[in-house]
Design a protein around this motif. Structure first.
Motif, short mmCIF file in Angstrom:
data_model
loop_
_atom_site.label_atom_id
_atom_site.label_comp_id
_atom_site.label_asym_id
_atom_site.label_seq_id
_atom_site.Cartn_x
_atom_site.Cartn_y
_atom_site.Cartn_z
N SER A 90 0.26 -4.74 0.82
CA SER A 90 0.03 -3.55 1.40
C SER A 90 0.90 -3.05 2.66
O SER A 90 0.98 -1.85 2.69
N GLY A 146 2.30 0.91 2.31
CA GLY A 146 1.88 1.59 3.45
C GLY A 146 3.23 2.40 3.79
O GLY A 146 3.10 3.40 4.13
N ALA A 173 -7.52 -3.89 6.77
CA ALA A 173 -7.66 -2.53 6.50
C ALA A 173 -6.48 -1.79 7.32
O ALA A 173 -6.42 -0.68 7.13
N LEU A 174 -6.04 -2.50 8.29
CA LEU A 174 -4.98 -1.69 9.18
C LEU A 174 -3.67 -2.32 8.82
O LEU A 174 -2.66 -1.76 9.18
N CYS A 205 -5.70 2.60 3.40
CA CYS A 205 -6.55 1.51 4.47
C CYS A 205 -7.69 1.04 3.89
O CYS A 205 -8.15 0.08 4.00
N VAL A 237 -0.84 0.28 8.17
CA VAL A 237 -0.33 0.97 9.43
C VAL A 237 1.07 0.48 9.81
O VAL A 237 2.00 1.27 10.08
N THR A 266 -7.11 -1.14 0.87
CA THR A 266 -6.82 -2.60 1.35
C THR A 266 -7.92 -3.21 1.86
O THR A 266 -8.00 -4.46 1.55
#
Length: 564
Positions: free
Chosen positions: A501, A505, A449-450, A549, A453, A552
């Motif tokens: 991702s 991002g 989920a990060l 996030c 970033v 993902t």
């Protein structure tokens, strides 16, 4: 005798990863605070933040002084060429159309599609901007579409914010698919189609959000209420096309197909549906977002009756520069032509960097400088600008005069971009950027989920989704190998998700990159307004990053893993 300093960056020079990451964060915090809070001029904030990055590199990460300064100069020069050169050429091409008087016909051509400026704004920034991103990238879409919005009647800051927000979803497949291609290569995938569908589907889902945000920025709640059907149509058509094409061997043409299809859908829809309140919105879109900064802005008056009938010939002449861009960049993208242009690159060793290494001990890519005078979009845009002046019967002196005028206008933007790229180089070569990535990668099971970033940070720092992918895709792939066993996706599925991702991002970090802010400020003729623009777009970047996030994270679970 010259002593060769060999330097291999460390991601944890302090022995505590959280502390190393915290120190590495100082240059980024410096840029955000000086630009967004203290409201320093962008070139001053950029120079100060570079100085912080250089001190951290030397004192905190142990980089030799000579190498820290040399890689900074390397980055500064790269910021000027090709990045500033591409931006200058794009604005030059646009300004030639203005100086010739032909842009007025282009404005009227857009209003043939719809007489509502908000719809025109969507088509210019979301569709036409997407096409420009597919062909050129490097900030050219923001520069051209922001300037076009001002000419259509939008206030300067509103134009800049709209252009930056729109230049998100096309970025991962911009410059003929280069960012996602580099993500796959750096991530260790032999086939780019292991990555491109994931990046395409994540950004495709953002297409269902971005057009509505654009309507809100352009005209607030009224714009959203009165124009949401066209926003939905554009979002669905653009996103669906991205979803399909990004999963095929034509992945590198994803944004081109999406832009063309969405324009066709818009034209078809506007034959049976028309938004309300278009005339009243003209006054609202020209209201300054900041009365002090935009105090000299006077909306342009347009007398279409006095301008005469808009014939087919005039429409074609108005479209000539952009048709030439499509043709020229389309030809340049042909592999054989691309190889010929690439063969003209001039490459030489950069002074004092012979001993600079990557984290794995291999030679750093910055040990050499590549002068791609013919293989970068700048020369192609410049040729289009010169050809446009010739076709519009401007003298060569007049065409070059437009270039000189814009060179003077962009001097501070060029300084800003140079400083920001210098910062990116010294942060990357000293290990600071990777220190941040390794710290985030230690999040464990929730890392999926990060993952976006890292792409967001990388693009913010470097100004390029391609560079962010080169920087972090290897790390993302390694983390995927670590957390993949026992996960719902397995090792290969997790690797693909994290690398894909990362590329996705980066697209929402593009709008807050100091490079992009400088480009937008220069395009609207308000150099020095970067801090104002940053405060206007930063919140939207965070909103889109959070959505990404969540997507993902869910894609790493049974809830949305079927999307992969």
């Amino acid at each position: 005798m010259v002593i060769l300093n060999t330097f291999t960056p460390s991601t944890d020079p302090f022995g505590q990863q959280w502390l190393s990451a915290l120190v590495a964060l100082l240059p980024i915090v410096s840029m955000l605070v000086t630009l967004g809070v203290l409201r320093w001029k962008a070139h001053v904030a950029g120079g100060f933040s570079w100085a912080v990055a250089a001190l951290v590199a030397i004192l905190g990460f142990g980089m030799p002084v000579g190498q820290a300064l040399s890689t900074s100069v390397h980055g500064f020069i790269y910021g000027l060429f090709p990045i500033v050169w591409i931006l200058l050429a794009a604005i030059w091409m646009y300004e030639v159309t203005v100086a010739s008087g032909r842009f007025e016909d282009l404005r009227r051509t857009f209003f043939l599609i719809s007489d509502d400026p908000r719809v025109v704004g969507l088509i210019i920034t979301f569709c036409f901007g997407g096409l420009l991103e597919a062909l050129a990238g490097y900030g050219a879409p923001v520069a051209i579409t922001a300037a076009m919005l001002v000419a259509v009647g939008f206030s300067p800051l509103r134009s800049a914010v709209t252009a930056l927000l729109a230049n998100t979803v096309p970025v991962a497949f911009g410059a003929v698919g280069l960012p996602v291609l580099m993500a796959a290569r750096t991530g260790g995938f032999d086939d780019v189609l292991a990555i491109s569908p994931i990046t395409g589907r994540i950004t495709a889902m953002l297409c269902l959000v971005v057009p509505f945000l654009l309507l809100w920025v352009m005209d607030g709640a009224k714009g959203l209420k009165e124009c949401w059907p066209i926003g939905l149509a554009l979002g669905l058509s653009f996103g669906a096309t991205k979803w399909i094409v990004s999963s095929t061997s034509l992945y590198n043409l994803t944004e081109m197909f999406a832009a063309v299809v969405s324009v066709c859908v818009a034209i078809g829809m506007l034959r049976i549906w028309h938004p309300r309140g278009g005339d009243m919105s003209r006054d609202r879109i020209s209201v300054p977002l900041d009365a002090e900064v935009e105090k000299d802005f006077i909306p342009q008056a347009h007398d279409d009756a006095a301008a005469g009938a808009l014939t087919g010939g005039r429409i074609m002449m108005a479209l000539v520069p952009y048709l030439m861009v499509i043709v020229v960049f389309g030809i340049a993208a042909i592999p054989a032509v691309k190889d010929v242009l690439k063969a003209t690159d001039i490459e030489f060793a950069w002074p004092l960097l012979a001993g600079l290494q990557e984290i794995d001990g291999s030679a750093s890519a910055h040990t050499t400088f590549t002068f791609g005078w013919a293989s970068t979009p700048g020369i192609l845009l410049a040729l289009v600008a010169i050809a446009t002046g010739f076709i519009y019967r401007m003298s060569f002196a007049e065409t070059m005069g437009v270039l000189w005028t814009n060179m003077k206008k962009m001097r501070f933007a060029a300084l800003t971009i140079g400083c920001v790229v210098a910062l990116a180089y010294v942060m990357g070569d000293s290990g600071q950027t990777l220190a941040l990535g390794v710290a985030i990668a230690g999040a464990g099971a929730i890392y999926a989920a990060l993952a976006p970033v890292l792409g967001w940070i990388g693009t913010y720092v470097t100004g390029s989704d391609t560079s962010a992918n080169i920087l972090f895709s290897g790390l993302q792939s390694s983390v995927g190998q670590q957390i993949g066993p026992g996960s719902h996706l397995g090792v290969e599925g997790m690797r693909a998700l994290l690398v894909g991702s990362n590329a996705a991002g980066g697209v929402v970090g593009k709008m807050i990159s100091p490079q992009s802010l400088a480009i937008a400020a220069a395009a609207i003729g308000l150099g020095g307004s970067e801090s104002i623009i940053l405060r206007k777009v930063f919140g939207w970047s965070i909103v889109l990053l959070i959505l990404m996030c969540i997507l993902t994270g869910l894609m790493s679970t049974p809830v949305l893993s079927w999307l992969i």
